[in-house]
Design an enzyme around this catalytic site. Structure first.
Site, PDB file in Angstrom:
ATOM      1  N   SER A  20      -8.632  10.564  -4.171  1.00 16.36           N
ATOM      2  CA  SER A  20      -8.027  11.598  -4.705  1.00 16.36           C
ATOM      3  C   SER A  20      -7.236  10.992  -5.986  1.00 16.36           C
ATOM      4  O   SER A  20      -7.001   9.649  -6.043  1.00 16.36           O
ATOM      5  CB  SER A  20      -7.042  12.368  -3.813  1.00 16.36           C
TER       6      SER A  20
ATOM      7  N   ASP B 129     -10.360   5.895   1.911  1.00 21.79           N
ATOM      8  CA  ASP B 129      -9.462   6.990   2.197  1.00 21.79           C
ATOM      9  C   ASP B 129      -9.402   7.517   3.656  1.00 21.79           C
ATOM     10  O   ASP B 129     -10.421   7.510   4.203  1.00 21.79           O
ATOM     11  CB  ASP B 129      -9.766   7.988   0.893  1.00 21.79           C
TER      12      ASP B 129
ATOM     13  N   ASP C  92      -7.543   3.908   6.976  1.00 23.35           N
ATOM     14  CA  ASP C  92      -5.953   4.092   7.183  1.00 23.35           C
ATOM     15  C   ASP C  92      -5.194   2.636   6.660  1.00 23.35           C
ATOM     16  O   ASP C  92      -5.466   1.778   7.351  1.00 23.35           O
ATOM     17  CB  ASP C  92      -5.450   4.526   8.490  1.00 23.35           C
TER      18      ASP C  92
ATOM     19  N   LYS D 135       7.521   0.114  -4.607  1.00 22.30           N
ATOM     20  CA  LYS D 135       6.675  -0.198  -5.875  1.00 22.30           C
ATOM     21  C   LYS D 135       7.418  -1.424  -6.637  1.00 22.30           C
ATOM     22  O   LYS D 135       6.698  -2.138  -7.345  1.00 22.30           O
ATOM     23  CB  LYS D 135       6.924   1.220  -6.894  1.00 22.30           C
TER      24      LYS D 135
ATOM     25  N   LEU E  16      -5.147   9.106  -9.069  1.00 25.02           N
ATOM     26  CA  LEU E  16      -5.363   8.205  -9.744  1.00 25.02           C
ATOM     27  C   LEU E  16      -6.559   7.302  -9.726  1.00 25.02           C
ATOM     28  O   LEU E  16      -7.427   6.980 -10.485  1.00 25.02           O
ATOM     29  CB  LEU E  16      -4.201   7.408 -10.284  1.00 25.02           C
TER      30      LEU E  16
ATOM     31  N   SER F 141       4.977   2.055 -10.056  1.00 29.28           N
ATOM     32  CA  SER F 141       5.614   3.104 -10.500  1.00 29.28           C
ATOM     33  C   SER F 141       6.818   2.693 -11.252  1.00 29.28           C
ATOM     34  O   SER F 141       7.425   1.810 -11.304  1.00 29.28           O
ATOM     35  CB  SER F 141       5.965   4.118  -9.521  1.00 29.28           C
TER      36      SER F 141
ATOM     37  N   TYR G 195      10.588   4.574  -1.529  1.00 27.00           N
ATOM     38  CA  TYR G 195       9.806   4.320  -2.567  1.00 27.00           C
ATOM     39  C   TYR G 195       9.893   3.351  -3.846  1.00 27.00           C
ATOM     40  O   TYR G 195       8.923   2.499  -4.127  1.00 27.00           O
ATOM     41  CB  TYR G 195       9.523   5.860  -3.261  1.00 27.00           C
TER      42      TYR G 195
END
Length: 262
Positions: A15, A36, A59, A171, A17, A154, A167
């Protein structure tokens, strides 16, 4: 490094990017090993791509699950004769939460663990398990290159918003480990590159309200839109093919800087 006739192990490959990256590399002649949790989508995509694609239900927060996927990928490589040329660590999650909420309750440690285990630990675990199968590759080209690692950070690593402590930490850590990873792998001719995208079209952005989307657009410079997954995939391919991209973090954000709050 040439993309064609090399195998790329891609986590989160069913899924977003990572899937766009898998499709782009596959179109250039690569073999893609898709890791995935979504087995339905993963098997469907592998079937669609054909004999140069293989799916492994994985996982990335579980070491044994990664081990089985890497070993399965290597077994497939032995069948095809196409060496592991790269790892694309694309699995990631976001779980917003203020460090202390309106009731003065701290964010659950389980929420922090969930994000860190997938975005950071899962990235490092996949890399450490896959790299030994790359160090023994036959060196290619005048520089003797053996492969490349591409990670996804990110823009939140640099200008994370309220509610993004876990998050942004995950990142930011990925961004920070890029240079030492490149230094660790330099003796083997293996490069490490991280891409830090801003807002891109994904399942996550599709769930945003119009109000949130409009607020994000105000923070955009140009283009005033979310990035396309195919645009991200192009930069991954460039990172694979350009040997001077190493130990660096590439922002892919159209000059966007996230505001403190939406």
């Amino acid at each position: 490094m040439k993309v064609a006739n090399r195998t790329f192990i891609i986590s989160g490959g069913a899924s977003g990017l990572a899937l766009a990256t898998a499709r782009d590399l596959h179109s250039a002649g690569a073999y893609v090993s898709l890791l995935d949790l979504n087995s339905d989508n993963g098997n469907k995509i592998a079937s669609e791509l054909g004999s140069r694609a293989k799916f492994f239900e994985t996982d990335v927060s579980d070491t044994e699950s990664i081990q089985k996927a890497v070993e399965g990928s290597v077994a497939w490589v032995k069948e095809t004769g196409k060496e592991v040329g790269g790892v694309i660590a694309g699995a990631g999650v976001g779980l917003p939460g203020l460090i202390v909420d309106k009731k003065n309750e701290p964010i659950p440690i389980s929420s922090i663990d969930f994000v860190l285990n997938i975005n950071l630990r899962g990235t490092l675990d996949l890399i450490r398990q896959a790299v030994p199968y790359m160090t023994t590759n036959k060196p290619e080209g005048p520089d003797g290159e053996r492969g490349v690692i591409v990670m996804i950070a990110s823009s939140a690593a640099f200008d994370g918003q309220m509610g993004q402590v876990a998050y942004a930490a995950s990142k930011g850590a990925v961004a920070s480990l890029t240079l030492p990873l490149a230094r660790d792998l330099s003796r083997y001719g293996i490069r490490a590159v991280t891409i830090a995208p801003a807002v891109f079209d994904s399942a996550m952005t599709k769930m945003m309200s119009n109000k949130v989307k409009q607020s994000l657009e105000k923070a955009m410079e140009w283009p005033k839109r979310a990035g396309e997954p195919e645009e991200f995939a192009k930069l991954v391919r460039t990172s694979v093919e350009n040997p001077m991209l190493n130990g660096t973090v590439l922002r892919l954000d159209g000059a966007m800087r996230m505001p403190a709050r939406l």
